[in-house]
Design a protein around this motif. Sequence first.
Motif, short mmCIF file in Angstrom:
data_model
loop_
_atom_site.label_atom_id
_atom_site.label_comp_id
_atom_site.label_asym_id
_atom_site.label_seq_id
_atom_site.Cartn_x
_atom_site.Cartn_y
_atom_site.Cartn_z
N ASN A 138 0.84 -1.21 0.00
CA ASN A 138 0.00 0.00 0.00
C ASN A 138 0.87 1.25 0.00
OD1 ASN A 138 -2.48 -1.26 -0.08
ND2 ASN A 138 -2.68 -1.34 2.15
N ASP A 139 1.92 1.25 0.85
CA ASP A 139 2.83 2.41 0.88
C ASP A 139 3.54 2.58 -0.46
OD1 ASP A 139 2.07 2.70 3.51
OD2 ASP A 139 3.93 1.90 4.35
N ALA A 140 3.97 1.48 -1.07
CA ALA A 140 4.67 1.54 -2.36
C ALA A 140 3.74 2.03 -3.46
CB ALA A 140 5.24 0.18 -2.70
N ALA A 141 2.49 1.59 -3.44
CA ALA A 141 1.52 2.04 -4.46
C ALA A 141 1.29 3.54 -4.34
CB ALA A 141 0.21 1.28 -4.30
N THR A 160 8.66 -3.01 -11.30
CA THR A 160 8.96 -3.24 -12.71
C THR A 160 7.93 -2.47 -13.54
OG1 THR A 160 9.65 -5.49 -12.14
CG2 THR A 160 9.30 -5.02 -14.46
N ARG A 161 8.43 -1.62 -14.41
CA ARG A 161 7.52 -0.85 -15.27
C ARG A 161 7.28 -1.64 -16.55
NH1 ARG A 161 6.56 3.95 -13.16
NH2 ARG A 161 7.97 4.72 -11.57
N GLU A 162 6.02 -1.69 -16.98
CA GLU A 162 5.67 -2.43 -18.20
C GLU A 162 4.39 -1.90 -18.79
OE1 GLU A 162 3.60 -6.38 -16.43
OE2 GLU A 162 5.73 -6.19 -15.90
N VAL A 209 1.84 0.33 -16.51
CA VAL A 209 1.67 -0.09 -15.12
C VAL A 209 3.03 -0.28 -14.46
CG1 VAL A 209 -0.54 -1.25 -15.56
CG2 VAL A 209 1.59 -2.54 -15.69
N VAL A 210 2.98 -0.32 -13.16
CA VAL A 210 4.14 -0.71 -12.36
C VAL A 210 3.74 -1.95 -11.59
CG1 VAL A 210 5.67 -0.08 -10.47
CG2 VAL A 210 5.03 1.63 -12.17
N ARG A 211 4.52 -3.01 -11.78
CA ARG A 211 4.27 -4.25 -11.04
C ARG A 211 5.12 -4.20 -9.77
NH1 ARG A 211 2.06 -8.85 -12.71
NH2 ARG A 211 2.20 -8.17 -14.88
N SER A 240 5.42 -13.63 -0.36
CA SER A 240 5.70 -12.76 -1.50
C SER A 240 4.36 -12.37 -2.11
CB SER A 240 6.57 -13.51 -2.53
OG SER A 240 6.80 -12.69 -3.64
N LEU A 241 4.08 -11.07 -2.14
CA LEU A 241 2.83 -10.56 -2.69
C LEU A 241 3.13 -9.64 -3.86
CD1 LEU A 241 0.81 -9.63 0.52
CD2 LEU A 241 0.64 -11.70 -0.85
N GLU A 242 2.19 -9.57 -4.80
CA GLU A 242 2.39 -8.77 -6.00
C GLU A 242 1.15 -7.93 -6.26
OE1 GLU A 242 4.71 -10.38 -9.44
OE2 GLU A 242 2.71 -10.35 -10.31
N ARG A 243 1.36 -6.73 -6.74
CA ARG A 243 0.25 -5.85 -7.08
C ARG A 243 0.62 -5.06 -8.33
NH1 ARG A 243 -1.79 -2.09 -2.52
NH2 ARG A 243 -2.52 -4.09 -1.80
N VAL A 244 -0.36 -4.82 -9.20
CA VAL A 244 -0.16 -4.02 -10.41
C VAL A 244 -0.85 -2.69 -10.19
CG1 VAL A 244 -0.62 -3.88 -12.87
CG2 VAL A 244 -0.01 -6.07 -11.86
N VAL A 245 -0.09 -1.61 -10.42
CA VAL A 245 -0.60 -0.25 -10.22
C VAL A 245 -0.54 0.50 -11.54
CG1 VAL A 245 -0.29 1.90 -8.93
CG2 VAL A 245 0.28 -0.28 -7.86
N PRO A 246 -1.68 0.98 -12.07
CA PRO A 246 -1.64 1.79 -13.29
C PRO A 246 -0.97 3.14 -13.01
CG PRO A 246 -3.89 1.61 -12.46
CD PRO A 246 -3.01 0.77 -11.58
N THR A 247 -0.19 3.62 -13.99
CA THR A 247 0.56 4.86 -13.75
C THR A 247 0.10 6.02 -14.62
OG1 THR A 247 2.23 4.16 -15.35
CG2 THR A 247 2.63 3.64 -13.04
N ALA A 248 -0.58 5.78 -15.71
CA ALA A 248 -1.01 6.87 -16.59
C ALA A 248 -2.27 6.43 -17.33
CB ALA A 248 0.10 7.22 -17.58
#
Length: 157
Positions: free
Chosen positions: A71-74, A108-110, A126-128, A143-151
Amino acid sequence: MRRFRASNHRQQPCRPVRARRGLTLIEVLIASVILSVAGLAALELLARSDSSSLFARRQALASVEAERILNDAATLVKSQRPAAHSEELDAGSAAEALGGCTATVRETRELMSIKAADGGAVRVPVVRLTAEIRDPAGNELVSLERVVPTAAAEDAP
């Protein structure tokens, strides 16, 4: 002088019949060994279940901590700041069972392609984010993963 008891065909020496009271020393020792082995087996089982319980508790707390870190990273990603970092958890900031564990966030940006309703494709930057928590020995707890849209999304060619 020997006394003999009359029986059918044989004569046997008479022995005084002693009433049997209590247990012999050998019987007590054997019973003690059996009870000791059973007691040790029960203690070993208890120790193993306690160890398993601690591991399960650590994993559950690590999942909660990893979710908080994600959450903090997002939030950092949405404000266009780098989110990748590594930190050692201490008993004060995290749960006591996670003291000495290491939390790592990788980003990771993709571009992610998503099918649109009209059959076309939309590409979304997005940023994974991956949050990983390891115990002091280096074993992975969670180990948890989340995808965050950036634009904003753009149509794919």
